[in-house]
Design an enzyme around this catalytic site. Structure first.
Site, short mmCIF file in Angstrom:
data_model
loop_
_atom_site.label_atom_id
_atom_site.label_comp_id
_atom_site.label_asym_id
_atom_site.label_seq_id
_atom_site.Cartn_x
_atom_site.Cartn_y
_atom_site.Cartn_z
N CYS A 162 0.85 -1.19 0.00
CA CYS A 162 0.00 0.00 0.00
C CYS A 162 0.88 1.24 0.00
O CYS A 162 1.88 1.30 0.74
CB CYS A 162 -0.91 0.00 1.23
SG CYS A 162 -1.99 1.44 1.36
N HIS A 197 -10.18 1.47 1.42
CA HIS A 197 -9.66 2.77 1.85
C HIS A 197 -10.81 3.76 2.12
O HIS A 197 -10.75 4.56 3.07
CB HIS A 197 -8.75 3.37 0.79
CG HIS A 197 -7.31 2.99 0.92
ND1 HIS A 197 -6.57 3.23 2.05
CD2 HIS A 197 -6.47 2.39 0.04
CE1 HIS A 197 -5.33 2.79 1.87
NE2 HIS A 197 -5.24 2.28 0.66
N HIS A 254 -9.17 -3.36 -2.47
CA HIS A 254 -8.19 -2.59 -1.70
C HIS A 254 -8.55 -1.11 -1.69
O HIS A 254 -8.55 -0.47 -0.63
CB HIS A 254 -6.80 -2.81 -2.32
CG HIS A 254 -5.69 -2.11 -1.62
ND1 HIS A 254 -4.67 -2.79 -0.98
CD2 HIS A 254 -5.39 -0.79 -1.48
CE1 HIS A 254 -3.83 -1.92 -0.46
NE2 HIS A 254 -4.23 -0.70 -0.76
N GLU A 255 -8.89 -0.56 -2.87
CA GLU A 255 -9.19 0.87 -2.94
C GLU A 255 -10.53 1.21 -2.29
O GLU A 255 -10.66 2.23 -1.61
CB GLU A 255 -9.15 1.35 -4.38
CG GLU A 255 -7.81 1.17 -5.09
CD GLU A 255 -6.64 1.73 -4.30
OE1 GLU A 255 -6.81 2.75 -3.59
OE2 GLU A 255 -5.54 1.15 -4.38
#
Length: 214
Positions: free
Chosen positions: A126, A172, A168-169
């Protein structure tokens, strides 16, 4: 206590952020903006300012370099992310990880849900946790809904490595870092990764570091 800058209108803060031009500073783990989650995008920015923010995210992602970047990673608490992956990896790695090129795209208000029960585990890194990687088991296929930067609806199934990127994004945007989902026994420095764990899958790492893959 919030600073005067934090209390300024969001558009004003983004104008200030973009003023210098070029890649934006990437926020590192430990900054509360990465943990607070984001507010849905519903037109808070004028179209021209939104376009400038998207372009700045693209430039910053490329400069890092990375294959995705979420707005909180540059200090903007909006539910917006960008992804792009030219997949410059050996064929053996691409096949093992299901990694195929992905064009540049903008994700606005994305939400994902698993498709099926299959899970895949691979090392992830990351941009907000520089210098480290760890194995994360994620759904192998997800349905992603939301919109693009023009308001066109998005409803698409992603599999393989693209599924990992969008998860993953999107995480966030919910205040979740990949380490929250990681097998912490796998945590490895970039130097250790280069020396020991470059195999297409983390099976060897699991054997030697003592963790179980799904």
């Amino acid at each position: 206590m919030a600073s005067p800058r934090d209390r300024a209108p969001l558009a004003e803060r983004i104008e200030e952020l973009l003023a210098p031009g070029g890649p934006l500073p990437i926020v590192a783990a430990g900054d509360p903006v990465l943990r607070r989650g984001t507010e849905p995008y519903d037109g808070q920015l004028a179209p021209a300012l939104l376009a400038r923010l998207v372009e700045a995210l693209r430039v910053t992602m490329h400069a890092a370099p990375g294959v995705g970047l979420a707005a909180p990673q540059v200090g903007v608490p909006l539910r917006i992310a960008v992804v792009e992956d030219p997949a410059p990896v050996p064929e053996e790695v691409a096949l093992a990880r299901g990694r195929v090129p992905q064009p540049f795209r903008v994700l606005v208000n994305p939400v994902y849900e698993p498709v099926g029960t299959a899970r895949a585990a691979f090392f992830e890194g990351c941009l907000s946790v520089p210098g480290w990687q760890a194995v994360v088991a994620r759904p192998a296929s997800v349905r992603l809904t939301g919109a693009d930067e023009h308001g066109h609806p998005l409803d698409e199934v992603f599999t393989g490595w693209p599924a990992r990127i969008v998860q993953h994004e999107t995480d966030h945007l919910d205040g979740t870092l990949y380490l929250d989902r990681a097998e912490l026994r796998s945590l490895s420095s970039n130097a250790a990764m280069a020396e020991r764990w470059t195999q297409p899958t983390p099976a060897t790492a699991a054997d030697e570091l003592g963790f179980t893959l799904p």
